[in-house]
Design a protein around this motif. Structure first.
Motif: not given
Length: 513
Positions: A348-360
């Protein structure tokens, strides 16, 4: 032009076998002795002149009998094989041969052609047309392979081939394509394969064992059958490993341990189906992958290790994005990158924190990557995650503002989360109301008009100070002096700030929704 009487014994074998398509094998039977890299030492019994190969290929059919194929193995090809501008309807297949000079196929029209397991000082195939397949499997090119604007109706096979870029030295070496010429020296050069404008109807296979010491130039090339480079290696540390501006392909597979030292540049390229860099290793120095304006169906960026250099996907498009923990280096550029879906990991979906780290990892503030990610979260029904992404966008933007803008932004963030967390306002209201109730419960207030006021209520009085619009009557009926009075002024100011930020945050949220 040579006649049959002019031919040596090995050349007459080639001539006679041509009519039936039989293989002429001149090998000695020893692995070491038959190594094409040592072919310069082969004697006359294994030597076939390049002009004899051309004569057989182009004239034998006219001398009698139906021409089928020229198949020769283990020969030293002396002189220069020059088929430039010629047309042949017969197959040419040379295996384990040693060429003394570079091969010229410029503007030739040939049937299926194979130089397989050969040692070749370079090949000029500018404007070459091949009706069938072109095979260079396991061959060693000690000079540039040029296929500029070549057209191949079948497959191009380079699996196991070894390419080494060279530039020519000396006055005899000045040619438009920089190939070896008689009497010229050589030095390392940037391009091992020069194939801009190449047109492939079949697939191009440069798999397992393919190695290039020098870059591959594929600007404007078209691979209708796909480009497959599993386990290939390209080394061009001072330049580009692969350049394919505006390249078009059905599929590009640079996977299974594909390794490149030098930049992979594909700006404006179109990959209709899958573009895979699964388990690839990219060491580009300043730029690892330039995919600006790239368009791909399934974009797989599941590298074996974090790329060394920038990954640039500005204004790129992908139907499906697949990435992993090693996909994004410190310098990642995503402004304008649009995707319809992100491949979810198992479970299922990964934690949104990982995606925010990507954009960071973005080098500066750009709103589009945040809005794109939020749109995808909304698409899969994760509205809370979408709001969190948009909140982080506002926080990132705040760093670009002046002191006043940063201060106002912090107030919006703390009070209502820029409108994406309105419940924070209720929390602040509850905290201030509780604090005011406790403070005003200790002490004695004064009536504005003695004997005419409703009983004093610390809670209602506090709410009356916090809410700037309307009133509950307590504020007009009672007043304080001393520290309680100054505390009341603080609650009034806090109420105005809270109300203003709520209105601003909600308005911002509505405008962005």
């Amino acid at each position: 032009m040579l006649t049959y009487e002019d031919l040596t014994e090995p050349e007459r074998q080639v001539w006679d076998a041509f009519r039936t398509g039989a293989v002429v094998d001149l090998r000695a039977g020893s692995v070491a002795e038959d190594d094409p890299a040592r072919g310069a030492a082969w004697g006359a019994e294994r030597t076939v002149r390049a002009e004899a190969v051309a004569a057989v290929l182009l004239q034998a059919a006219e001398q009698g009998g139906a021409a089928t194929a020229l198949r020769l193995t283990g020969a030293r090809i002396s002189g220069q094989l020059d088929l430039g501008g010629t047309r042949s309807e017969s197959e040419l297949r040379l295996e384990a041969c040693h060429f003394e000079q570079h091969v010229v196929l410029r503007a030739a029209s040939l049937r299926s052609t194979g130089l397989i397991g050969c040692w070749i000082p370079g090949l000029d195939g500018w404007l070459l047309k091949v009706d069938g397949n072109l095979f260079f499997e396991d061959s060693v090119f000690e000079g540039r392979l040029t296929l500029t604007r070549a057209q191949i109706s079948g497959e191009l096979r380079l699996s196991g081939a070894q390419l080494t870029a060279t530039e020519l030295l000396g006055p005899d070496a000045v040619t438009p394509r920089g190939l070896h010429a008689p009497g010229a020296g050589s030095a390392p050069g940037p391009w091992a394969l020069w194939a801009g404008g190449l047109r492939m109807e079949g697939g191009c296979f440069a798999r397992k064992g393919f190695r290039s010491r020098g870059g591959l130039r594929l600007v404007g090339a078209r691979f209708d059958g796909g480009l497959f480079m599993e386990r290939a290696r390209i080394d061009n540390p001072d330049g580009d490993a692969l350049t394919g501006d505006d390249l078009t392909a059905s599929t590009i597979v640079l996977s299974e341990g594909f390794a490149a030292t030098g930049a992979i540049r594909l700006p404006g390229a179109t990959v209709r189906s899958r573009f895979s860099l699964d388990t690839a290793v990219l060491d580009g120095g300043a730029v690892a992958l330039d995919g600006s304006r790239l368009s791909a169906g399934d974009l797989q960026l599941t590298f074996a290790a974090t790329p060394v250099g920038t990954v640039d996907l500005q204004d790129a498009q992908a139907a499906v994005l697949q990435d992993g923990e090693h996909s994004w280096p410190a310098d990642t550029r995503l402004d304008g990158f649009a995707y319809s879906s992100i491949q979810l990991p198992p479970g299922g979906p990964e934690p949104v924190a990982r995606r925010l780290h990507w954009l960071a990892r973005l080098p500066g503030y750009a709103p589009q990557p945040y809005e794109q990610l939020a749109a995808w979260y909304r698409k899969i029904g994760h509205d809370d995650d979408a709001r969190r992404v948009l909140l982080e966008k506002q926080r990132r933007r705040r760093r670009t503002l002046g002191p006043a803008g940063r201060l106002w932004g912090r107030l919006l963030d703390v009070t209502v989360g820029y409108g994406y967390r309105p419940w924070q306002a209720a929390l602040w209201l509850a905290v201030l109301a509780l604090l005011g109730t406790v403070v005003f419960a200790h002490g004695t207030p004064h009536e504005v008009q003695p004997g005419q006021s409703a009983p004093f209520s610390p809670l209602i009085y506090t709410l009356d100070l916090l809410v700037p619009i309307g009133g509950f009557g307590q504020r007009a009926a009672w007043y304080w002096t001393g520290l309680h009075q100054w505390f009341g002024y603080g609650l009034i100011a806090a109420g105005w700030v809270l109300t203003t930020t709520v209105l601003a945050g909600v308005s911002r949220s509505l405008n962005r929704s």
